[in-house]
Motif scaffolding. Structure first.
Motif, mmCIF file in Angstrom:
data_model
loop_
_atom_site.group_PDB
_atom_site.id
_atom_site.type_symbol
_atom_site.label_atom_id
_atom_site.label_comp_id
_atom_site.label_asym_id
_atom_site.label_seq_id
_atom_site.Cartn_x
_atom_site.Cartn_y
_atom_site.Cartn_z
ATOM 1 N N ARG A 280 -9.253 1.570 3.615
ATOM 2 C CA ARG A 280 -8.435 0.901 4.382
ATOM 3 C C ARG A 280 -7.132 -0.086 3.663
ATOM 4 N NH1 ARG A 280 -13.043 -2.426 5.480
ATOM 5 N NH2 ARG A 280 -12.948 -3.872 4.010
ATOM 6 N N LYS A 281 -6.555 0.234 2.851
ATOM 7 C CA LYS A 281 -5.458 -0.550 2.246
ATOM 8 C C LYS A 281 -4.710 0.687 1.783
ATOM 9 C CE LYS A 281 -6.487 -3.238 -1.732
ATOM 10 N NZ LYS A 281 -6.792 -3.945 -2.748
ATOM 11 N N VAL B 120 -12.000 -3.256 12.364
ATOM 12 C CA VAL B 120 -10.495 -2.797 12.496
ATOM 13 C C VAL B 120 -9.572 -1.650 11.564
ATOM 14 C CG1 VAL B 120 -10.580 -4.510 10.668
ATOM 15 C CG2 VAL B 120 -10.984 -2.788 9.261
ATOM 16 N N GLY B 121 -10.283 -0.951 12.735
ATOM 17 C CA GLY B 121 -9.898 0.249 13.118
ATOM 18 C C GLY B 121 -10.008 1.969 12.265
ATOM 19 N N VAL B 122 -11.484 1.858 11.347
ATOM 20 C CA VAL B 122 -11.681 2.929 10.479
ATOM 21 C C VAL B 122 -11.986 3.111 10.655
ATOM 22 C CG1 VAL B 122 -12.228 3.317 8.231
ATOM 23 C CG2 VAL B 122 -10.432 1.329 8.504
ATOM 24 N N ALA B 123 -12.504 4.890 11.808
ATOM 25 C CA ALA B 123 -13.121 5.212 12.163
ATOM 26 C C ALA B 123 -14.886 5.222 10.928
ATOM 27 C CB ALA B 123 -12.873 6.856 12.536
ATOM 28 N N THR B 124 -15.778 5.481 10.657
ATOM 29 C CA THR B 124 -16.681 4.512 10.357
ATOM 30 C C THR B 124 -17.975 5.185 10.593
ATOM 31 O OG1 THR B 124 -15.593 3.368 9.045
ATOM 32 C CG2 THR B 124 -17.953 3.344 8.512
ATOM 33 N N ASP B 125 -18.668 5.743 9.678
ATOM 34 C CA ASP B 125 -20.391 6.252 10.107
ATOM 35 C C ASP B 125 -21.076 6.129 8.988
ATOM 36 O OD1 ASP B 125 -18.972 7.449 12.654
ATOM 37 O OD2 ASP B 125 -18.852 9.516 10.953
ATOM 38 N N LEU B 126 -22.333 5.480 9.766
ATOM 39 C CA LEU B 126 -22.961 5.271 8.636
ATOM 40 C C LEU B 126 -24.564 6.007 8.600
ATOM 41 C CD1 LEU B 126 -24.299 3.692 6.122
ATOM 42 C CD2 LEU B 126 -25.228 2.221 7.968
ATOM 43 N N VAL B 127 -24.514 7.136 7.538
ATOM 44 C CA VAL B 127 -26.061 7.727 8.040
ATOM 45 C C VAL B 127 -27.183 7.626 6.203
ATOM 46 C CG1 VAL B 127 -27.032 10.342 6.842
ATOM 47 C CG2 VAL B 127 -24.354 9.989 8.341
#
Length: 411
Positions: A317-318, A282-289
């Protein structure tokens, strides 16, 4: 308490004042000896002084040897009475300065004996000494009043204050016990309420969700429309996940009596990687570590971390459009450290979207984390943005954890 077990002094302060009192009375008797008449008997002029100082020094031993000390003081009083009656001047001067006819340390001995002797023994000792000191067979204003003041009064006063002290201690103990019972009753009431809620959720919500999953499964099999079958499969999958999580919640509410074995795997919908993918979609740059082995924590802890990541990414997001997020999961033998850090918003949030929540998301997360024994933390970051994190234990003592945790954690 036996003599071998009884300490020499109850405390350092008691030791200090007992030694001081013994020396003070020894000094008083020495002063009376210097200013008054000496004894004139066969035992010499200092016989009475030696007896008085010996009685004074026994005060130091009163708390370890209360019986022998009281017996010695009583014997000394009898000796003074016998000497005064049959051999005047032997142990007591013919014209003494002191008005009492018992050892001068007697009031202190009787007042402190109430702390270590039982009431009956103390009253017997005080009664004998009162008779010796008052000498009712030859009453005199010079001896009888002072004899009673130096024996009966200190003993009765000590018994009164000791009884008052015990009463106050009993009242304090009773108040503390009532407070503990009140806390216990409140905890029992909370446990009963949790069990009632768990029963309602199990009997009503679980039943309805099960019917929904069954109907969705049937629709997916019988429908000829591919879109309908796909939608039915989505409903069935989400409903099954909701049932699993509901059973877990019911187990926690009932202290684990309903939760069954279940292990999270990377392919399941409860995997935080799925949340990161949804957020990126949905357009949120999200990194997972991810650091460590997810199998080191129990399923209940894993689902708690999943809910924390889900709520934190939803808030990004909100409330922070255009921000990026980093999800960090560090698994270790002691548990799981989870955090979601987001940058500052690039532009103002949509008022309709920002106001769509209940406003209790972080409070609910805190309760959920504390329910499994973890620590929750949330707040603005120093450089802008927001951080939501928790330190979770590896294992929660519910039936679910006890059944499946050993295998899940590899113990």
């Amino acid at each position: 308490m036996s003599t071998a077990q009884r300490p020499l002094w109850p405390s350092r302060s008691d030791a200090g004042w007992l030694i001081f009192a013994a020396l003070a009375f020894a000094g008083l008797n020495t002063l009376l000896y210097v200013l008054g008449d000496r004894t004139s008997g066969a035992w010499g002029p200092a016989a009475g002084l030696v007896l008085q100082i010996t009685c004074d020094l026994t005060l130091v031993l009163l708390f370890r040897y209360p019986g022998p000390v009281c017996a010695f003081i009583t014997a000394a009083a009898f000796a003074m009475l016998a000497a005064d009656t049959f051999a005047p001047g032997l142990l007591v001067p013919v014209n003494p300065l002191a008005l009492t006819t018992v050892p001068t340390i007697t009031p202190v001995i009787l007042s402190q004996a109430a702390r270590v002797l039982d009431k009956r023994t103390l009253l017997c000792v005080a009664g004998v000494l009162a008779v010796i000191a008052a000498r009712p067979w030859t009453p005199s204003w010079a001896t009888t009043p002072f004899g009673l003041l130096s024996t009966a009064l200190p003993a009765l006063s000590s018994l009164y204050f000791e009884a008052r002290k015990q009463l106050l201690q009993s009242l304090r103990d009773r108040a503390e016990r009532a407070e503990r019972e009140q806390h216990l009753l409140a905890e029992q009431a909370r446990a009963a309420e949790r069990r009632r809620l768990a029963g309602e959720m199990h009997d009503v919500v679980t039943h309805r969700l099960s019917l929904m999953v069954l109907h969705a499964g049937a629709l997916g099999v019988t429908s000829a429309d591919p879109a309908a079958r796909a939608a039915a499969e989505d409903i069935r999958r989400e409903g099954a996940l909701a049932l699993d999580e509901l059973r877990d919640l019911v187990g926690v509410l009932r202290n684990g009596t309903e939760a069954g074995p279940r292990t999270l795997s990377p392919a399941e919908p409860g995997d935080p990687a799925r949340l990161a993918e949804e957020s990126r979609s949905v357009g949120v740059a999200t990194d997972l570590v991810v650091d460590g082995d997810p199998a080191q924590v129990s399923p209940t802890v894993a689902r708690t971390a999943y809910r924390l990541v889900q709520e934190a990414l939803t808030n990004v997001r909100k409330h922070a459009p255009g921000a990026s997020a980093t999800v960090s999961l560090r698994y270790h033998p002691g548990g799981l450290d989870v955090s979601v850090d987001s940058t500052a918003a690039a532009h103002p949030p949509d008022p309709a979207l920002a106001g769509s929540g209940s406003g209790a998301g972080l409070a609910g997360l805190r309760q959920r984390v504390e329910l499994v024994g973890g620590r929750f933390d949330a707040g603005p970051r120093p450089g802008g943005g927001f951080r939501v994190g928790a330190i979770l234990p590896a294992y929660v003592p519910t039936a679910e954890g006890s059944d499946c945790d050993p295998g899940a954690r590899g113990r």
